[in-house]
Each structure stands twice: as structure tokens, then as C-alpha cells.
Design a protein around this motif. Structure first.
Motif, short mmCIF file in Angstrom:
data_model
loop_
_atom_site.label_atom_id
_atom_site.label_comp_id
_atom_site.label_asym_id
_atom_site.label_seq_id
_atom_site.Cartn_x
_atom_site.Cartn_y
_atom_site.Cartn_z
N PRO A 186 0.82 -1.22 0.00
CA PRO A 186 0.00 0.00 0.00
C PRO A 186 0.85 1.26 0.00
O PRO A 186 1.84 1.37 0.73
CB PRO A 186 -0.83 -0.13 1.29
N GLY A 187 0.44 2.22 -0.84
CA GLY A 187 1.08 3.53 -0.86
C GLY A 187 2.35 3.62 -1.65
O GLY A 187 2.93 4.71 -1.74
N VAL A 188 2.82 2.53 -2.23
CA VAL A 188 4.08 2.55 -2.98
C VAL A 188 3.81 2.96 -4.41
O VAL A 188 2.98 2.38 -5.10
CB VAL A 188 4.76 1.16 -2.94
N ARG A 189 4.53 3.99 -4.88
CA ARG A 189 4.39 4.45 -6.25
C ARG A 189 5.55 3.94 -7.10
O ARG A 189 6.51 3.36 -6.59
CB ARG A 189 4.34 5.98 -6.28
N VAL A 190 5.45 4.18 -8.40
CA VAL A 190 6.44 3.63 -9.33
C VAL A 190 7.84 4.18 -9.02
O VAL A 190 8.83 3.44 -9.03
CB VAL A 190 6.04 3.94 -10.78
N GLU A 191 7.93 5.47 -8.75
CA GLU A 191 9.25 6.05 -8.47
C GLU A 191 9.87 5.46 -7.21
O GLU A 191 11.09 5.31 -7.11
CB GLU A 191 9.17 7.57 -8.39
N HIS A 192 9.02 5.13 -6.22
CA HIS A 192 9.53 4.48 -5.02
C HIS A 192 10.09 3.10 -5.35
O HIS A 192 11.17 2.72 -4.88
CB HIS A 192 8.41 4.32 -3.99
N ALA A 193 9.33 2.35 -6.16
CA ALA A 193 9.77 1.00 -6.52
C ALA A 193 11.06 1.04 -7.33
O ALA A 193 11.95 0.19 -7.14
CB ALA A 193 8.67 0.29 -7.30
N ASP A 194 11.19 2.00 -8.23
CA ASP A 194 12.41 2.11 -9.02
C ASP A 194 13.62 2.41 -8.13
O ASP A 194 14.71 1.85 -8.32
CB ASP A 194 12.26 3.21 -10.08
N GLY A 195 13.43 3.31 -7.17
CA GLY A 195 14.52 3.61 -6.25
C GLY A 195 14.89 2.41 -5.40
O GLY A 195 16.08 2.15 -5.15
N PHE A 196 13.91 1.67 -4.95
CA PHE A 196 14.15 0.46 -4.16
C PHE A 196 14.92 -0.57 -4.97
O PHE A 196 15.87 -1.19 -4.48
CB PHE A 196 12.79 -0.11 -3.71
#
Length: 707
Positions: A186-196
Motif C-alpha cells: 500500500p502507498g508505494v508508487r512507481v518512483e519508489h519502486a524504481d529507487g528500491f
């Protein structure tokens, strides 16, 4: 989603009739192109920032310079439209948003302030309904392993338990092997996932990484489901992937299909082009390619199978249905009884007054000795049914499915009934509708009844609308009109007309406003003074409805202003005080209006239309003040008086269905705080509803033609 909401609704329904749950936050705009697929989900309504002009040429107006006073309001003849304001007017003195404090603040009742006595209400004697999620215990080792991987990638540790819930006990390994699976949290956006992913994989990852593309496809379809879609066209998904820097979108979709992450369907519905082939030589209509998640595909197919089963297993019973029809009080009720006499599945459409017709059907079936029940979507709807049918015959959908209301189950697991009339059918999302239909036994009669003009369900699908469009079962359209000025106004809106109505007793009043400050001021004045004084409806029975939660005239600002006027206080109990009106929204699609009574170490005690409810302290964060709510939250509910606020920049949120739903919530009085100018009439005339991409209608028609 539907199953979780049903469990929580069942807890509410267990107490008895009288509660007033409402739907969760309203629908955001349905995507019409690739860029819209990643827009805000349906559960988060658009912010409302500014108001421009006042005035509606086609509606009844109050003089612009006068106060929001119903004594002086014009109620029959429209006034000339004022000159428009060409730019939004900023609010020089914005009202602070109403946001509750963290749930941890509600641990016990603090000592009373000597200078400000605490207003406590006497707590009901009945044991309160405890609305809380069932706690889930996860493997501590799995949670700790997930927390370690998340920390390594720079993600919040709070996502560890959600990661185990979504990905299983091997969540840590799954995230390490495919970091983009963090998009499932929940709450995770594409830019967050790319950084992760970059933190875990370094230079090995890129925008065309197959893992990234497949995760994006699933994520886009989940976001579309939040906006009501059960599938998306392949062209829309390709464009959305390209927007996320994927150069090989076509290959990515093919890989997702091959891996079983998504399902592919061919559909011929709603495709511009030629009509269906007239003979074998014609090419027929063009075919569109739809992609969807198995969860919603299976729900639509299960629902279609269940509806088809009810039609095929019905055999009739030889009872005197004609005499029962003749004994009803209206021609439309008689038509519904006759239709149900000869079919196991019937749809029924109509407005508020037409709700009496399925009620009459259930009463007639009981007179014939059948096990007949009427189910409403909300507990408030059940209370209205029970006034005519009795508590044993009126149920909620959630209470019926949980076994806490109604007849219970047969040995084979089906519901122990012969006739079931379901009101508020448009509020059933496809998963809940499939669960309900599956529980109806072979040979029984199911009547799905509702107003096709209201907003659709918060969850994905448009089950009732698709069934109506498929035309695979008998349909009864009520001819019973909704009476009075409000009924006349809403009936006109339903066919795309916003016309002036005669309101001799001030049943409908239009209050034009110029800017956000005036809109908030007029709304508070109406609720606190004018409506109680002139109409005789107390502030506690008046509901404010506005398009969004944020912005200068959203629910947060309006609730803060209304609290300051009606129940000022420091928010001693997690941001709330005794006497505050609240809505409890633990899940999308489930909100429960109530009033705060008190707090103790267990949590907040609410009075929900006579039902005592305890909100545990770790659930207090789900509470919001409830003097003002959105139209989606208000769907399925009614109040003696309603004040609808239409700010100028809410144009994108307005549709005919939104206006129809909001204006139709008032029983005796409707005030419209109008700052949308001609956008209101344009929305009513030109935008029936924001469409949803679904497959149910096609599946139903395929079943019908295959026989």
C-alpha cells in the motif's frame, strides 16, 4: 476487497436496524487514455481548491447579496445570472482542515479541565458493537527478514508486515529477487519502486527490465480496479507502460500474459464500427483486446454463471401470483409481482418511491407461504424496509451473507429462502454481487432492484448496469414518480435536464456564492441556523455533501468550520470530542456515520443511529468528522435535510450521476450552495457517468446466444 467490506458491514448489522453506513469516498475520474490510468484512485476524491462565480440560470436562486436565510430565499422563479468572475478568488482566511490526532492519543479519558467541563453523554446500556479488524499474526522471523530487505533498499520498516501479508512468508526472498514486487504494498508508487530496485540491484536494473514491466502491468490494472474497471484495453495499457519509460511495451504485455500475471480476452462490446454481422458474409463488429487480473475476471464469470443458473433452474410453483399482483397498491408493483412469478431472475429500476414495489413483492410472497426476504445495502436502508416488513424479513446484504441476519443456510451452504429482493443493487461491486448470487439456491427467485441514475459501487465493476444492458432477464421499470419538488428536480436530472421547480415550502433553495470563504460561511449558516429555524430540521439531521475531501471547500475544511460552530472543543480524544459527528471508514466502500459519546482505554464510543459502537483505539485513525461527506459516501443514505456544496473548480468531478446522487439524499429539504455556474447544467446535460471497462455484459450475452 468485497469480502473484507462484507465482514465489517456484518459486524455493524449484528446490532439491529438503525445504523447508517454510507459508501466510502467517491469515484475519481475514469481513465479515458493512457495517462489517466495512473491517476488518483477512486477512493481519493479530487481536491476542491477555489470557487469562481455564483448563479444558475436554470435553477431556483436566492438573491446573491442576501444572507443564506431561507426566509428570504427565492424558491420558484430564477433570477438573472450575475456577471462571471474570471479568476478564482483566494480565501484570505482559510479554515484549518479537520484531521484527527494519532490513534495512540486515545488511551484513556484525561482528567477534566476545570475551566471547561467535558460534555459527556450517557452511554447506552446495550453492549456496543465492536468494529475492528480480525488481528492477523505473522511469522516474526518472516517479518524481520522482510524488514531487513526493505531497510537495505531504503524502504520504510512499517511495510514489513504488509509485505508478508501480500507476498507470503518468503516475502524477503521475493523482494530481493524481484524488487518491483514492492509495488504490491500500500502507498508505494512507481518512483519508489524504481529507487528500491536500484538500491538492491545497482546497475543491473533498467526501465525495460522484464520484472519491472510485469510488475507495472499488474500495478496499472490494480489502480484501474480502484477506479472501477475490471479490465483495460491493451492499447491503453501499452500507452501507460510507455509513459513509465518502457520502450518494449508490446513485448512486456506478451511476457505478462505468458507468465500468467494477467489474462487476455476478446470483446466486441462498445466498439465503434459496424453493427453485428447480418449474415455469414459480413465481417461483424471489430474486436477489442482486453487485459485483466484473474481476480476480477473470475468474479465476472462467476456472477454470470450464477445469474444464468437462476434462470435455468427456475420451474415455478403453481401459486396464485395473479391474485397477489391484483392486491398490490400500484400498477408497477403488480408488474413486478407478475414478472417474479414466471422467472428466477428479474431486474427492477426506479427512484426512491419505487422502493415500495420490491417491498410489496416480498410481502406478497410471504402471504403465499414462501420464505421471502428483502435485503438493503446499508443498515439505514434495512431500517426503512423493516418499518414495512418487520425486523425478521428485512436484512442487510452483509448480514444475510454472514448469517447474522435472515434465514441462515441450508445443509448445502445455500441461503434458506425462496424469494430474495435486493435493493440498492447499483452499490454491489462485482465480487460482492458474485458472492451473493452464488448463495441463492437453485429454483429460487432473485430480484435485483435499484436506481440506475445513482453513482456506481466504490469497488470494481458495474454489475447492475451490465445486467440491465445485457437484457437477458425480465426487466420492470417503475412508473411510480418521486413526489414533491425534490423528486421533480431529481427526476429531471435523471434525464439530463436541470429545470426550475416550484417549491412553495422552500423544499429547494439555491444559494449562489462567489468564493471559498463565502461558500464555507453560507454552508455553516444554513446548517446551524437557517434550516433549523425555517424548515424545522435540526442541525444533527442535516447532512452536507461536497465533491471532494481536500481543498478550500472540501470535507476537511467544511467539517472544521461546522465543528467550530456546532460543537467546539480541543479534540481531547484522538482529535474528537463528545458530540462530534463522525464517519468511520475502515475499508473502501464501508463508512458508518455516528456521534462520539465518550472515550476510555478501549477506544471511542459512538452512537450510530441508536446503535452503540466501540471503535478500538488502534482504529481511531480511520475516523473522520462527518458533518460533511462526499456523494459516494452518502449513496444509499437519506437525511431530512441536505446541503450540497458545488465549488467552482469541482467541474471535473461533476457528472449527472454525481448530481443525481447528491441532490437525491434529502427527504424534506435541499439547499445548493452554488459556485459552479453553468458547469452544473452542463454536467447534468452532457456527462451521464464516468464509464468503466468491464466484461460482464459480454459474458452474459455470450451465454444467452450459446443456448
Amino acid at each position: 476487497m468485497a469480502a473484507e467490506a462484507a465482514k465489517l458491514q456484518a459486524a455493524e448489522a449484528a446490532a439491529a436496524a438503525g445504523g447508517q453506513p454510507a459508501e466510502a469516498a467517491g469515484a475519481a475520474e475514469v481513465p479515458t487514455d493512457a495517462a489517466d490510468v495512473t491517476a488518483e484512485p477512486e477512493g481519493s476524491e479530487p481536491a476542491v481548491e477555489g470557487v469562481t462565480d455564483a448563479g444558475v440560470a436554470d435553477a431556483v436562486e436566492e438573491p446573491e447579496d442576501g444572507p443564506a436565510d431561507l426566509d428570504d430565499a427565492a424558491v420558484s422563479e430564477p433570477e438573472p445570472e450575475p456577471e462571471p468572475v474570471t479568476a478564482p478568488v483566494a480565501d484570505p482566511d482559510p479554515v484549518p482542515a479537520s484531521a484527527p490526532a494519532p490513534a495512540a492519543a486515545v488511551v484513556a479519558e484525561p482528567a477534566a479541565d476545570a475551566e471547561r467541563p467535558v460534555r459527556e453523554r450517557e452511554r447506552p446500556a446495550r453492549e456496543p458493537v465492536r468494529l475492528a479488524r480480525v488481528p492477523v499474526a505473522y511469522d516474526p522471523a518472516a517479518v524481520e527478514a522482510a524488514r531487513s530487505v526493505l531497510a537495505e533498499g531504503g524502504a520504510p520498516a512499517e511495510l514489513a508486515e504488509p509485505a508478508v501479508a501480500a507476498l507470503g512468508e518468503r516475502a524477503a526472498q521475493a523482494l530481493r529477487e524481484d524488487p518491483w514486487q514492492v509495488l504490491a504494498l500500500p502507498g508505494v508508487r512507481v518512483e519508489h519502486a524504481d529507487g528500491f530496485a536500484r538500491a538492491l540491484l545497482g546497475g543491473e536494473c533498467g526501465p525495460d527490465d522484464e520484472r519491472r514491466v510485469q510488475a507495472l502491468v499488474v500495478w496499472l490494472l490494480e489502480r484501474a480496479a480502484e477506479q472501477g474497471h475490471t479490465a483495460l484495453e491493451s492499447s491503453v495499457l501499452r500507452a501507460a507502460l510507455e509513459k513509465q519509460s518502457v520502450s518494449g511495451a508490446e513485448e512486456g504485455l506478451s511476457a505478462a500474459i505468458a507468465e500468467g500475471r494477467v489474462l487476455v480476452f476478446q470483446d466486441t462490446e462498445d466498439v465503434p464500427g459496424k453493427p453485428a454481422a447480418a449474415d455469414e458474409g459480413d465481417e461483424g463488429p471489430p474486436v477489442r483486446l482486453l487485459l485483466g487480473l484473474d481476480r476480477y475476471a473470475l468474479a465476472e464469470e462467476s456472477l454470470a454463471d450464477g445469474l444464468d443458473r437462476l434462470l435455468k433452474t427456475f420451474e415455478g410453483d403453481g401459486l396464485d401470483w395473479e391474485s397477489a399482483a391484483a392486491a398490490t397498491s400500484s400498477p408497477s408493483a403488480a408488474a413486478l409481482v407478475r414478472a417474479a412469478a414466471v422467472s428466477g431472475l428479474v431486474t427492477h429500476t426506479g427512484g426512491e418511491a419505487a422502493r415500495a414495489e420490491p417491498t410489496a413483492l416480498v410481502a406478497a410472497a410471504r402471504e403465499l407461504g414462501l420464505r421471502a426476504y428483502a435485503a438493503a445495502y446499508t443498515a439505514e436502508g434495512r431500517r426503512r424496509l423493516a418499518a414495512h416488513l418487520g425486523d425478521d424479513t428485512a436484512v442487510t446484504v452483509a448480514g444475510l451473507l454472514s448469517g447474522q441476519e435472515g434465514p441462515g443456510r441450508e445443509a448445502d451452504g445455500s441461503l434458506a429462502l425462496d424469494v430474495l429482493a435486493v435493493l440498492d443493487a447499483p452499490q454491489l461491486d462485482v465480487e460482492l454481487a458474485a458472492t451473493l448470487v452464488e448463495a441463492v439456491p437453485d429454483g429460487a427467485r432473485l430480484v435485483l432492484s435499484g436506481d440506475p441514475g445513482v453513482l456506481w459501487s466504490t469497488g470494481p465493476g458495474r454489475a447492475f448496469a451490465d445486467l440491465l444492458a445485457a437484457k437477458t432477464c425480465p426487466q420492470v421499470a417503475s412508473r411510480t414518480p418521486d413526489f414533491g419538488p425534490i423528486g421533480e428536480l431529481v427526476s429531471g436530472i435523471g434525464i439530463g435536464e436541470l429545470a426550475a421547480v416550484e417549491a412553495p415550502d422552500k423544499e429547494v433553495v439555491i444559494v449562489p456564492v462567489r468564493d471559498p470563504r463565502e461558500a464555507v460561511h453560507r454552508t455553516v449558516q444554513l446548517v446551524a441556523d437557517s434550516v433549523p429555524r425555517v424548515i424545522g430540521v435540526a442541525a444533527a439531521e442535516t447532512q452536507v455533501i461536497t465533491p471532494g475531501h481536500g481543498g478550500a471547500v472540501g470535507t476537511q475544511v467544511l467539517n472544521a468550520a461546522l465543528k467550530e460552530r456546532l460543537n467546539p472543543g480541543p479534540g481531547r480524544f484522538g482529535g474528537f470530542d463528545p458530540g462530534d459527528r463522525v464517519v468511520y471508514a475502515p475499508e473502501p466502500g464501508l463508512t458508518l456515520p455516528g456521534t462520539v459519546l465518550s472515550a476510555d482505554p478501549e477506544g471511542l464510543h459512538l452512537d450510530c443511529a441508536g446503535i452503540p459502537v466501540l471503535v478500538p483505539r488502534d482504529e481511531v485513525a480511520a475516523l473522520r468528522h462527518g458533518w460533511a461527506m462526499t456523494a459516494q459516501q452518502a449513496a444509499g443514505l437519506r437525511w431530512p435535510a441536505v446541503v450540497v456544496v458545488l465549488p467552482g473548480d469541482a467541474v471535473q468531478a461533476l457528472t449527472r450521476a454525481w448530481v443525481y446522487t447528491a441532490f437525491g439524499r434529502g427527504e424534506r429539504h435541499l439547499s445548493v450552495v452554488q459556485g459552479a455556474d453553468q458547469a452544473l447544467a452542463q454536467a447534468v446535460a452532457g456527462i451521464p457517468a464516468k464509464d468503466r471497462t468491464t466484461r460482464l455484459r459480454s459474458v452474459l450475452r455470450e451465454q444467452a446466444t450459446a443456448e
